[in-house]
Design a protein around this motif. Structure first.
Motif, PDB file in Angstrom:
ATOM      1  N   THR A 157       0.798  -1.232   0.000  1.00 61.53           N
ATOM      2  CA  THR A 157       0.000   0.000   0.000  1.00 61.53           C
ATOM      3  C   THR A 157       0.836   1.290   0.000  1.00 61.53           C
ATOM      4  OG1 THR A 157      -1.826  -1.168   0.963  1.00 61.53           O
ATOM      5  CG2 THR A 157      -1.842   1.211   1.233  1.00 61.53           C
ATOM      6  N   PRO A 158       1.895   1.400   0.833  1.00 58.95           N
ATOM      7  CA  PRO A 158       2.645   2.673   0.794  1.00 58.95           C
ATOM      8  C   PRO A 158       3.286   2.915  -0.576  1.00 58.95           C
ATOM      9  CG  PRO A 158       3.645   1.139   2.366  1.00 58.95           C
ATOM     10  CD  PRO A 158       2.403   0.484   1.870  1.00 58.95           C
ATOM     11  N   LEU A 159       3.643   1.835  -1.269  1.00 57.31           N
ATOM     12  CA  LEU A 159       4.250   2.011  -2.595  1.00 57.31           C
ATOM     13  C   LEU A 159       3.207   2.550  -3.573  1.00 57.31           C
ATOM     14  CD1 LEU A 159       6.432  -1.228  -2.799  1.00 57.31           C
ATOM     15  CD2 LEU A 159       7.015   1.019  -1.885  1.00 57.31           C
ATOM     16  N   ARG A 160       1.989   2.069  -3.418  1.00 57.74           N
ATOM     17  CA  ARG A 160       0.893   2.574  -4.252  1.00 57.74           C
ATOM     18  C   ARG A 160       0.729   4.081  -4.043  1.00 57.74           C
ATOM     19  NH1 ARG A 160      -2.148  -1.374  -6.495  1.00 57.74           N
ATOM     20  NH2 ARG A 160      -1.606  -3.225  -5.313  1.00 57.74           N
ATOM     21  N   ALA A 161       0.768   4.477  -2.772  1.00 63.14           N
ATOM     22  CA  ALA A 161       0.611   5.910  -2.469  1.00 63.14           C
ATOM     23  C   ALA A 161       1.786   6.695  -3.064  1.00 63.14           C
ATOM     24  CB  ALA A 161       0.526   6.123  -0.967  1.00 63.14           C
ATOM     25  N   LEU A 162       2.992   6.106  -2.994  1.00 60.57           N
ATOM     26  CA  LEU A 162       4.170   6.809  -3.533  1.00 60.57           C
ATOM     27  C   LEU A 162       4.060   7.018  -5.030  1.00 60.57           C
ATOM     28  CD1 LEU A 162       7.456   5.612  -1.830  1.00 60.57           C
ATOM     29  CD2 LEU A 162       5.907   7.444  -1.213  1.00 60.57           C
ATOM     30  N   CYS A 163       3.388   6.086  -5.721  1.00 57.53           N
ATOM     31  CA  CYS A 163       3.222   6.235  -7.173  1.00 57.53           C
ATOM     32  C   CYS A 163       2.582   7.588  -7.488  1.00 57.53           C
ATOM     33  CB  CYS A 163       2.363   5.108  -7.746  1.00 57.53           C
ATOM     34  SG  CYS A 163       3.223   3.545  -7.762  1.00 57.53           S
ATOM     35  N   TYR A 164       1.748   8.094  -6.600  1.00 60.33           N
ATOM     36  CA  TYR A 164       1.149   9.417  -6.813  1.00 60.33           C
ATOM     37  C   TYR A 164       2.029  10.507  -6.209  1.00 60.33           C
ATOM     38  CZ  TYR A 164      -3.032   6.762  -7.936  1.00 60.33           C
ATOM     39  OH  TYR A 164      -3.909   5.894  -8.505  1.00 60.33           O
ATOM     40  N   LEU A 165       2.466  10.255  -4.973  1.00 62.38           N
ATOM     41  CA  LEU A 165       3.174  11.328  -4.260  1.00 62.38           C
ATOM     42  C   LEU A 165       4.519  11.660  -4.906  1.00 62.38           C
ATOM     43  CD1 LEU A 165       2.362  10.199  -0.594  1.00 62.38           C
ATOM     44  CD2 LEU A 165       1.375  12.132  -1.823  1.00 62.38           C
TER      45      LEU A 165
END
Ligand SMILES: O=c1ccn([C@@H]2O[C@H](COP(=O)(O)OP(=O)(O)O[C@H]3O[C@H](CO)[C@@H](O)[C@H](O)[C@H]3O)[C@@H](O)[C@H]2O)c(=O)[nH]1
Ligand SMILES: [Mn+2]
Length: 487
Positions: A238-246
């Motif tokens: 999940t944090p990697l998914r968020a990083l894809c945007y951030l």
């Protein structure tokens, strides 16, 4: 007006950033009552995020205990020990289900050889924690060190959940504590902010702001994830998914947070209270994503820390110099952490008005995201196929009514505040986004027509009064023209 569905490809993240360039991540977990929110379930939430597929040295987990309970601290002392076995087990065997309770409920045929031994450790921990909660006493046999004993000594006479000094205990320190394979552990910090019966504590928003400040003195990560005690992580990526945007270089710099939906596992059969609330947690956010972005749902939101300190046009420098290479257990850092967690710290400050999570509404999540959007920030809704988080929603009528009452009061507080979405929001964000926030905040008003509709037909029937209009010739023509068979 353009519902948005997004998809990320985590494998492309490496084209934008190396693992060593990932930002540090501070995870905030809130709990408020060891009897309503069993500490073992809060522990499961924490373990599921401590085991994230994320560079361990960049990960810190802060637990806010608004109940100020020794039982919660004890549960986390146990969790810190168990984590030294659980984390390497998950990593070595690439386990997807990193919440121990959920994993051990899964089919044992998928377990690895050491699983039985780890399950036994988990069960022992669970029994110790539950015994302590049941009896309200932490047996001396369960206390393992002088340090632990010292931590409990802060519960002096007169210490109550509503009146006590701040208690901060570093349970695991990255770079110092290691798991059983010799790999470093993430930071794990217990925080019970100071409270006084003479001062308002602003509920969860107050707790989150205390964590914002305490974490700033210790790790000051640029990215923050907030989680409720009843919501565990269901996907280690999940944090990697968020990083894809951030971390996306083409992303609008006004992006404030990435919101994941709230999805529930503990809903009663047939969901008779509508606890899933799919429109609130899944459908409306996708719709708002086509405007300035979804509301913050209170849990499962990855924020940039800087959004809490001003609008997107203000330059905010994330200072890390004060951290240096000091240990988060050092006397100096602990002293400033206790100072910022003190109940008086916020008096006469801009916390809750211009800074941090906003005060003034019991639905601090919706209100905070509304105010952030008014400042010009945007957000994104990330709804992967595998639920990123799984949580519990009220499963009995009493809890359901309590929750509905709390939400209704909170929403009406937004309607009647000086920044009411219908007047201020529609002008400041834009007409459609303002109307979306107005739709949410005016929701409790639906109770009036619904209540009338619940009683009126029966009363009308008993009094031989028709509440529906008689079919007039004109209506008949329309009906006939549309070939609708009304019989
Ligand atoms: O004084 C308080 C009260 C609550 N909480 C925590 O806030 C969270 C949410 O509380 P809960 O009782 O579970 O409320 P819900 O109605 O289930 O929560 C929904 O609604 C809240 C208000 O909008 C949001 O904060 C939540 O994230 C959202 O899941 C829990 O982790 C609590 O421990 C505190 O930390 N301090
Ligand atoms: Mn909840």
């Amino acid at each position: 007006m353009c519902p948005t569905q997004r998809q990320v490809f985590i494998k492309h993240l490496q084209n934008v950033a190396k693992e060593s360039d990932y930002p540090a991540l501070d995870v905030f977990i809130c709990t408020a009552d060891p009897y309503k929110e069993p500490p073992i379930s809060v522990v499961n939430t924490a373990l599921s995020v401590m085991a994230y597929d994320y560079p361990t040295e960049k990960l810190s987990v802060y637990v806010s205990d608004d109940g100020g309970s020794q039982l919660t601290l004890f549960a986390f002392m146990e969790a810190a020990r168990f984590a030294t076995h659980w984390l390497p087990y998950c990593r070595k065997n690439k386990i997807v289900e990193r919440c121990p309770e959920a994993y051990f409920e899964s089919n044992p045929s998928s377990w690895f050889p050491e699983a039985d031994q780890i399950k036994l450790m988990y069960e022992n921990m669970r029994v110790r924690v539950e015994t302590a909660v049941k009896s309200g006493i932490i047996s001396h046999d369960y206390i393992n060190s002088k340090q632990e004993l010292e931590a409990f000594s802060r519960w002096t006479d007169g210490f109550t959940s509503q009146n006590h000094p701040a208690v901060i205990q570093v349970l695991l320190e990255c770079g110092k504590d290691e798991d059983v394979m010799g790999h470093t552990m993430p930071n794990l910090v217990y925080v019970s902010r100071g409270k006084s019966i003479n001062l308002t504590h602003n509920f969860k928003a107050g707790a989150l702001n205390a964590l914002l400040r305490v974490s700033a003195t210790m790790t000051n990560a640029p990215v923050i994830l907030t989680l409720d005690s009843d919501m565990y992580s269901n996907d280690p990526e999940t944090p990697l998914r968020a990083l894809c945007y951030l971390l996306d270089p083409s992303m609008d710099p006004k992006l404030a947070y990435v919101q994941f939906p709230q999805i529930f596992y503990g809903i009663n059969k047939n969901d008779i209270y509508g606890g899933e609330a799919r429109h609130v947690f899944q459908i409306h956010p996708a719709g708002m994503d086509g405007l300035k972005g979804p509301i913050y749902l209170g849990t499962g939101g990855f924020f940039r820390r800087k959004v809490f300190f001003g609008g997107p046009s203000e330059t905010f420098e994330l200072k890390q110099d004060h951290l240096g290479s000091k240990s988060i257990k050092s006397r100096e850092i602990l002293a400033s952490a206790h100072h910022v967690a003190d109940c008086n710290f916020e008096s006469q400050s801009q916390w809750g008005t211009k800074m941090g999570f906003r005060y003034g509404s019991l639905v601090e999540d919706m209100y905070t995201s509304y105010m952030l959007q008014c400042e010009g920030w945007k957000s994104i809704f990330c709804h992967p196929k595998r639920p990123a988080f799984l949580g519990n929603s009220p499963s009995n009528f009493h809890d359901f009514l309590n929750q509905t009452r709390r939400w209704s009061i909170g929403l009406l507080e937004v309607v009647f505040c000086k920044y009411s979405p219908i007047t201020y929001g529609t002008r400041t964000i834009n007409l459609l986004s303002g109307l979306c926030f107005a739709y949410y905040s005016f929701c409790p008003i639906w109770s009036i027509p619904i209540t009338i509709y619940a009683f009126l037909p029966q009363l009308a029937l008993l009094n031989y009064v028709s509440i529906f209009p008689k079919v007039c010739p004109f209506t008949r023509i329309i009906v006939n023209n549309n070939n609708i068979d009304i019989y």
